[in-house]
Design a protein around this motif. Structure first.
Motif, PDB file in Angstrom:
ATOM      1  N   ARG A  72       0.792  -1.090   0.196  1.00 39.03           N
ATOM      2  CA  ARG A  72      -0.072  -0.127  -0.029  1.00 39.03           C
ATOM      3  C   ARG A  72       0.876   1.336  -0.080  1.00 39.03           C
ATOM      4  O   ARG A  72       1.798   1.168   0.591  1.00 39.03           O
ATOM      5  CB  ARG A  72      -0.928   0.022   1.271  1.00 39.03           C
ATOM      6  CG  ARG A  72      -1.748   1.315   1.158  1.00 39.03           C
ATOM      7  CD  ARG A  72      -2.624   1.206   2.488  1.00 39.03           C
ATOM      8  NE  ARG A  72      -1.995   1.457   3.693  1.00 39.03           N
ATOM      9  CZ  ARG A  72      -1.752   2.492   4.585  1.00 39.03           C
ATOM     10  NH1 ARG A  72      -1.915   3.697   3.644  1.00 39.03           N
ATOM     11  NH2 ARG A  72      -1.228   2.564   5.395  1.00 39.03           N
ATOM     12  N   ARG A 103      -1.922   4.812 -16.636  1.00 37.72           N
ATOM     13  CA  ARG A 103      -1.628   4.123 -15.308  1.00 37.72           C
ATOM     14  C   ARG A 103      -1.721   4.844 -14.166  1.00 37.72           C
ATOM     15  O   ARG A 103      -1.190   5.712 -13.981  1.00 37.72           O
ATOM     16  CB  ARG A 103      -0.518   3.124 -15.190  1.00 37.72           C
ATOM     17  CG  ARG A 103      -0.339   2.368 -16.276  1.00 37.72           C
ATOM     18  CD  ARG A 103      -0.943   1.162 -16.366  1.00 37.72           C
ATOM     19  NE  ARG A 103      -0.995   0.443 -17.927  1.00 37.72           N
ATOM     20  CZ  ARG A 103      -0.355  -1.001 -17.905  1.00 37.72           C
ATOM     21  NH1 ARG A 103      -0.035  -1.457 -16.448  1.00 37.72           N
ATOM     22  NH2 ARG A 103      -0.432  -1.561 -19.112  1.00 37.72           N
ATOM     23  N   ASP A 104      -2.960   4.476 -13.226  1.00 37.18           N
ATOM     24  CA  ASP A 104      -3.245   5.188 -11.981  1.00 37.18           C
ATOM     25  C   ASP A 104      -1.714   4.614 -11.043  1.00 37.18           C
ATOM     26  O   ASP A 104      -1.591   3.333 -10.584  1.00 37.18           O
ATOM     27  CB  ASP A 104      -4.294   4.704 -11.237  1.00 37.18           C
ATOM     28  CG  ASP A 104      -4.393   5.380  -9.992  1.00 37.18           C
ATOM     29  OD1 ASP A 104      -3.464   5.783  -9.143  1.00 37.18           O
ATOM     30  OD2 ASP A 104      -5.490   5.282  -9.582  1.00 37.18           O
ATOM     31  N   TRP A 105      -0.694   5.378 -10.604  1.00 44.44           N
ATOM     32  CA  TRP A 105       0.253   4.973  -9.850  1.00 44.44           C
ATOM     33  C   TRP A 105       0.013   4.336  -8.617  1.00 44.44           C
ATOM     34  O   TRP A 105       0.612   3.572  -8.197  1.00 44.44           O
ATOM     35  CB  TRP A 105       1.365   6.269  -9.602  1.00 44.44           C
ATOM     36  CG  TRP A 105       2.192   6.463 -11.048  1.00 44.44           C
ATOM     37  CD1 TRP A 105       1.854   6.121 -12.259  1.00 44.44           C
ATOM     38  CD2 TRP A 105       3.356   7.599 -10.999  1.00 44.44           C
ATOM     39  NE1 TRP A 105       2.750   6.636 -13.144  1.00 44.44           N
ATOM     40  CE2 TRP A 105       3.571   7.657 -12.274  1.00 44.44           C
ATOM     41  CE3 TRP A 105       3.507   8.351 -10.063  1.00 44.44           C
ATOM     42  CZ2 TRP A 105       4.569   8.535 -12.838  1.00 44.44           C
ATOM     43  CZ3 TRP A 105       4.701   9.393 -10.446  1.00 44.44           C
ATOM     44  CH2 TRP A 105       4.890   9.507 -11.876  1.00 44.44           C
ATOM     45  N   SER A 106      -1.294   4.612  -8.020  1.00 44.99           N
ATOM     46  CA  SER A 106      -1.483   3.745  -6.881  1.00 44.99           C
ATOM     47  C   SER A 106      -1.603   2.465  -6.968  1.00 44.99           C
ATOM     48  O   SER A 106      -1.763   1.647  -6.092  1.00 44.99           O
ATOM     49  CB  SER A 106      -2.921   4.621  -6.487  1.00 44.99           C
ATOM     50  OG  SER A 106      -3.921   4.256  -7.304  1.00 44.99           O
ATOM     51  N   ARG A 107      -1.933   2.131  -8.314  1.00 40.27           N
ATOM     52  CA  ARG A 107      -1.829   0.582  -8.820  1.00 40.27           C
ATOM     53  C   ARG A 107      -0.670  -0.209  -8.970  1.00 40.27           C
ATOM     54  O   ARG A 107      -0.863  -1.361  -9.296  1.00 40.27           O
ATOM     55  CB  ARG A 107      -3.055   0.308  -9.726  1.00 40.27           C
ATOM     56  CG  ARG A 107      -4.334   0.968  -9.697  1.00 40.27           C
ATOM     57  CD  ARG A 107      -5.046   0.874 -10.881  1.00 40.27           C
ATOM     58  NE  ARG A 107      -5.314  -0.312 -11.272  1.00 40.27           N
ATOM     59  CZ  ARG A 107      -6.455  -1.146 -10.869  1.00 40.27           C
ATOM     60  NH1 ARG A 107      -7.254  -1.013 -10.141  1.00 40.27           N
ATOM     61  NH2 ARG A 107      -6.327  -2.393 -11.293  1.00 40.27           N
ATOM     62  N   LEU A 108       0.477   0.564  -8.748  1.00 39.25           N
ATOM     63  CA  LEU A 108       1.785  -0.148  -9.035  1.00 39.25           C
ATOM     64  C   LEU A 108       2.053  -1.058  -7.737  1.00 39.25           C
ATOM     65  O   LEU A 108       1.764  -0.947  -6.801  1.00 39.25           O
ATOM     66  CB  LEU A 108       2.693   1.056  -8.790  1.00 39.25           C
ATOM     67  CG  LEU A 108       4.098   0.525  -9.361  1.00 39.25           C
ATOM     68  CD1 LEU A 108       4.209  -0.101 -10.665  1.00 39.25           C
ATOM     69  CD2 LEU A 108       5.238   1.342  -8.802  1.00 39.25           C
ATOM     70  N   ARG A 109       2.195  -2.348  -8.284  1.00 44.41           N
ATOM     71  CA  ARG A 109       2.456  -3.484  -7.238  1.00 44.41           C
ATOM     72  C   ARG A 109       4.075  -3.515  -7.090  1.00 44.41           C
ATOM     73  O   ARG A 109       4.405  -3.911  -5.948  1.00 44.41           O
ATOM     74  CB  ARG A 109       1.855  -4.734  -7.906  1.00 44.41           C
ATOM     75  CG  ARG A 109       2.061  -5.961  -6.839  1.00 44.41           C
ATOM     76  CD  ARG A 109       1.397  -7.365  -7.630  1.00 44.41           C
ATOM     77  NE  ARG A 109       1.376  -8.251  -6.588  1.00 44.41           N
ATOM     78  CZ  ARG A 109       2.394  -9.008  -7.021  1.00 44.41           C
ATOM     79  NH1 ARG A 109       3.410  -9.171  -7.975  1.00 44.41           N
ATOM     80  NH2 ARG A 109       2.553 -10.333  -5.991  1.00 44.41           N
ATOM     81  N   ALA A 133      -0.265  -6.333 -17.675  1.00 45.21           N
ATOM     82  CA  ALA A 133      -0.082  -6.231 -16.294  1.00 45.21           C
ATOM     83  C   ALA A 133       1.461  -6.059 -15.881  1.00 45.21           C
ATOM     84  O   ALA A 133       1.665  -5.611 -14.796  1.00 45.21           O
ATOM     85  CB  ALA A 133      -0.783  -7.548 -15.616  1.00 45.21           C
ATOM     86  N   TRP A 143       1.418  -4.298 -12.302  1.00 41.64           N
ATOM     87  CA  TRP A 143       0.442  -3.633 -11.553  1.00 41.64           C
ATOM     88  C   TRP A 143      -0.662  -4.386 -11.387  1.00 41.64           C
ATOM     89  O   TRP A 143      -0.955  -5.414 -11.791  1.00 41.64           O
ATOM     90  CB  TRP A 143      -0.033  -2.745 -12.962  1.00 41.64           C
ATOM     91  CG  TRP A 143       1.248  -1.777 -13.511  1.00 41.64           C
ATOM     92  CD1 TRP A 143       2.074  -2.310 -14.272  1.00 41.64           C
ATOM     93  CD2 TRP A 143       1.289  -0.395 -13.337  1.00 41.64           C
ATOM     94  NE1 TRP A 143       2.842  -1.069 -14.638  1.00 41.64           N
ATOM     95  CE2 TRP A 143       2.589   0.090 -13.926  1.00 41.64           C
ATOM     96  CE3 TRP A 143       0.606   0.605 -12.520  1.00 41.64           C
ATOM     97  CZ2 TRP A 143       2.976   1.337 -14.008  1.00 41.64           C
ATOM     98  CZ3 TRP A 143       1.066   1.900 -12.510  1.00 41.64           C
ATOM     99  CH2 TRP A 143       2.361   2.007 -13.334  1.00 41.64           C
ATOM    100  N   ARG A 144      -1.614  -3.936 -10.405  1.00 46.71           N
ATOM    101  CA  ARG A 144      -2.831  -4.381 -10.003  1.00 46.71           C
ATOM    102  C   ARG A 144      -4.042  -4.077 -10.936  1.00 46.71           C
ATOM    103  O   ARG A 144      -3.940  -2.951 -11.752  1.00 46.71           O
ATOM    104  CB  ARG A 144      -3.333  -3.870  -8.513  1.00 46.71           C
ATOM    105  CG  ARG A 144      -2.242  -4.112  -7.299  1.00 46.71           C
ATOM    106  CD  ARG A 144      -2.778  -3.676  -6.157  1.00 46.71           C
ATOM    107  NE  ARG A 144      -2.025  -3.914  -5.095  1.00 46.71           N
ATOM    108  CZ  ARG A 144      -0.556  -3.200  -4.773  1.00 46.71           C
ATOM    109  NH1 ARG A 144      -0.405  -2.275  -5.455  1.00 46.71           N
ATOM    110  NH2 ARG A 144       0.196  -3.676  -3.763  1.00 46.71           N
TER     111      ARG A 144
END
Length: 248
Positions: free
Chosen positions: A72, A195-201, A225, A247-248
């Motif tokens: 997170r 890409r939304d950077w908050s979705r970077l895994r 992905a 990415w999520r």
């Protein structure tokens, strides 16, 4: 030698500031990367291994690999803490592990970095100084285990997309070349679709060369992905970095 004032396991607090967040008040991966590197630098300074006097220009640490896995990303005004420690060495290189936690102690990000010491005059790696060799990693579980080094996208792949960036003076670090976080930014900005950077895994970067002020770099990426990235100097297509992002 270490002292009671410089423990082998170092902790450093941070507060997420407004200019470090994006949509949804979520901190950018670049801000997290900055936290991790700032804590690593402060620990090296406390241990007496931040700079080395080997001649007129001296020597400095150079990051050759940066990998992190994200559970997170923190949010605006959140209090977080980085815990970091020297985790091993192999020949001319050393590893440092890092963990970012929230106020409850929950792990947000796990990372491992790989470094060597560069002779600034000759621009070559040197043997690890005695003060570094004397540091014995604490006996603890690795924050992250590195896999194979990231590969560049296949040049013939039909889905490779590219974007160019000019290296600005504001991109430079203390040694006069583009800051490590700028390579991460160039890689993530070249994702084939928005890409939304908050979705970077996860992000794994391998650094191959320097980018200097006034140069133009080309950032290429392909995948879905999981993305393969390459950062090249546009003028001669010299490879400066490779990366893998998931990415999520």
């Amino acid at each position: 030698m270490t002292t009671p004032e410089a423990p082998l396991i170092w902790t450093q607090p941070f507060h997420v500031r407004a200019y470090e967040v994006g949509p949804g008040d979520v901190a950018s991966p670049l801000a997290v990367m900055d936290y991790l590197q700032e804590a690593a630098g402060e620990h090296a300074q406390a241990l007496g291994v931040e700079h080395f006097d080997i001649g007129e220009q001296g020597a400095a640490w150079v990051l050759t690999r940066f990998a992190m896995e994200i559970d997170r990303l923190p949010t605006w005004r959140e209090a977080v803490e980085v815990e970091t420690w020297p985790s091993g060495r192999d020949g001319l290189r050393v590893t440092r592990d890092l963990v970012l936690r929230d106020a409850s102690g929950a792990t947000l990000v796990r990372a491992r970095t790989v470094w060597f010491v560069l002779d600034l005059a000759r621009r070559r790696p040197i043997r690890l100084p005695p003060a570094v060799v004397a540091l014995h990693p604490p006996d603890r579980e690795a924050a992250l285990v590195l896999g194979p080094e990231p590969m560049a996208p296949e040049a013939a792949s039909a889905d490779v997309v590219g974007r160019t960036f000019d290296v600005r003076r504001s991109d430079l670090d203390r040694n006069g070349h583009a800051n490590n976080a700028r390579f991460a930014e160039w890689a993530l900005e070249s994702a084939p679709a928005a890409r939304d950077w908050s979705r970077l895994r996860s992000l794994d970067l391998a650094f191959k060369g320097e980018a200097l002020a006034g140069e133009t770099v080309l950032s290429e990426a392909s995948g879905d992905a999981t993305l393969a990235h390459a950062i090249l100097r546009e003028s001669d297509r010299r490879l400066l970095a490779t990366a893998t992002s998931t990415w999520r």
